[in-house]
Write a protein that holds these residues in place. Sequence first.
Motif, mmCIF file in Angstrom:
data_model
loop_
_atom_site.group_PDB
_atom_site.id
_atom_site.type_symbol
_atom_site.label_atom_id
_atom_site.label_comp_id
_atom_site.label_asym_id
_atom_site.label_seq_id
_atom_site.Cartn_x
_atom_site.Cartn_y
_atom_site.Cartn_z
ATOM 1 N N ARG A 1 38.818 40.644 42.401
ATOM 2 C CA ARG A 1 37.948 41.408 41.614
ATOM 3 C C ARG A 1 38.208 41.700 39.987
ATOM 4 N N PHE A 2 39.450 41.386 39.594
ATOM 5 C CA PHE A 2 39.773 41.757 38.262
ATOM 6 C C PHE A 2 40.581 40.176 37.843
ATOM 7 N N TYR A 3 39.915 39.746 36.917
ATOM 8 C CA TYR A 3 40.744 38.469 36.516
ATOM 9 C C TYR A 3 40.475 38.050 35.124
ATOM 10 N N LYS A 4 41.088 39.092 34.186
ATOM 11 C CA LYS A 4 41.209 38.596 32.854
ATOM 12 C C LYS A 4 42.801 38.639 32.122
ATOM 13 N N GLU A 5 42.899 38.095 31.212
ATOM 14 C CA GLU A 5 44.566 37.825 30.929
ATOM 15 C C GLU A 5 44.818 39.235 30.303
ATOM 16 N N ALA A 6 44.102 40.240 29.889
ATOM 17 C CA ALA A 6 44.480 41.660 29.462
ATOM 18 C C ALA A 6 44.948 42.283 30.743
#
Length: 720
Positions: free
Chosen positions: A71-76
């Motif tokens: 559900r969450f896939y960002k570098e930050a």
Amino acid sequence: MHRCLLSLLLILFLFSSNLYGQTESKKKILILNSYHHGLSWTDNIVKGIKESLKPIESQIEYYIEYMDTKRFYKEAYFNRIYRLLEDKYANKKFDLIFVSDNDALFFTMKHYRELFRDTPVVFCGINNFSDSMIHKYRKWFTGVAEETDVAGTIQVALRLHPDTERIYVINDVTTTGLAMKRSLLEVAPRFSRKVQFIMLENPDMRELLSEVEKIPPKSIILLLLVNRDRTGNFFAYEESLDLLYPHTKLPIYSVWDFYLGRGIVGGKLTSAFLQGKKAGELGIQILRGKAPYQIPVVKESPNEFMFDYNELKRFNISLKRLPQESRIINLPESFFIKYRRTLLTIAFGFVFLSFVIVVLTINITKRKKIERELRISEEKYRDLYDNAPDMYHSVDKNGIIIDCNETEAKMLGYKKKEIIGKPITYFMTEESKKAQAEFFPNIHKYSFVQIERDFVRKDGSVFTASLNVYVEVDEKGNFVKTKTIGRDITYRKKIEEELRKSKEALRKLSVYLQNARENERKEIASEIHDELGQSLTALKLSLSWIRKRIDDETLRTKFDESLSIVNALIKEVQNIANRLRPSLIDYLNLQDAIKWQIKEFERNTYINCKLEIVEDKLSLPKEISLPLFRIFQEALTNIARHANASEVFVKMFKSNGSIVLIIKDNGVGIDEEKIKSPDSFGLMAMRERAYSINGTIDIRRAMEGGTEVIISVPLRKNEQ
């Protein structure tokens, strides 16, 4: 005094040091999951790991983390996870780390030196694995590759549906989805002459539901993965299939076992549980001193041919056409062989009860037939009442008999002239005279009333008559007289008493059969626990003895596997014995048995239970506590099977000299028809058990939703 104090302090110091040493000696294990808690794939991996580590679980302290990358896939977001773990485990040194799926593996390798330096790592669930992935970390890393067998699934699907012309492939573009697409593209050319592949990739869920409805016949659906659609909506594995299934009548195949039982026919399925279990087996080797680089990476994924019997039946697929090593769920089990003795006992009781019911039914049918014929006769020959089979008389406003028929005269043993002119009470027993004296002054309030009176014949014998009293009034509504038809119901009373006694006997038989069943279950549980349990324990000891004397590492590993199987069998034997007859009910009180059953229920159903026991120290005799416990078990069974509930509330307390047990759920609620249905044998058994201990049971649909069961059992004076 000072010496005693110093001795006490010394003992406390040694005890606390011992406890501290025990805590410190536990192995600290981190399980880092790519996805979130509640996702069946991730939960089953964790379950598989713990299953393998169960023999040493008392020596393990678990730390479990979920990265939630579906559900969450960002570098930050990954950077925040890094900072969280760095802060959380700054002073923690792990003995072993398990990582599940690609995202967790890549994250672990990226931050290995900062977070987990020199800690052994076992991975599982890794798509498209190659040795180059972990080349730099092979000294500390080993694990299990996840290889989905797309070709195997397509091959078996075409074997079961030979007229297939098109395969519609449903897939998303998540990390796993892209890996699945690569696997499909590698094997698709093998089947290109037979079928056409049509990709439904990265769909919008609403559009996808419409698309699958349009799929033409002679097609099958290959469901690879739908975790996230084009609009960014997230779907659990089972949720996406639950949405798709009602919109197609075509067979669905897949490569994942978490879809099995939800609507797919089957396939060569990859199992999260087996992935975790295999990783756990590698972890045990490391905990016992073996270095990760000495353990080969398991590249052959533990996949199995699995099928759903319900879907096979739906598409008329014979079991003979399946691969020989296939595993089938929902396959009907031969219940008779498993519980033959109990079923024979129940069958005998059922046949006996059926015979009694048939005899009673014949008697009642005959009686009703006679009554019907008598009513027809009375209508046909109403003017010839003197020859009617029933007594007939009329009384005036003073209760004096002014007319009667010959039948009544004969029944009383008098002549008509000896009856007419006398009060009706003259021919009644003393008790009926009192009842008539209270009733007759208010007779003008009725137009028709049915009463029973005991009459005394001239010879002194007594018979009971059912009197149908019709009240005749004049134009002003004043009482004139009664027209009464009476019937001798002495025989009927006798039959009713016999029926009452017979019903009571049936209830006693029911109680006897329940007790016999309990004794049977207790005996079976004891035999299973004592005989089979002791044999398995002896086998375990023998295997352990042999293992210690074997130097071959391969054989030692095989013996470890055998010991794990024996341990699992011992646990299963204990579970079977407990299901047949929980030992708590024999050695502890009802409250402890209820607490145990709730824990078992939560573990097996994942339904949250809230328990409130007000009278925790109340001690009940076995003849009360056992039926109460069985009613409680049946209520929980009904909730698990029918309620679709997420929460159960149980309360036990004492009120007005009775023990009260309330079981309530927040599910769909029971139908009134189900409560009243004679085919609801479970509810019937609950009522019979309550009746056997002089208790009451109320089963109803709660106003706020769900079902509520209230059992109340009166306590004896020494129990209150």
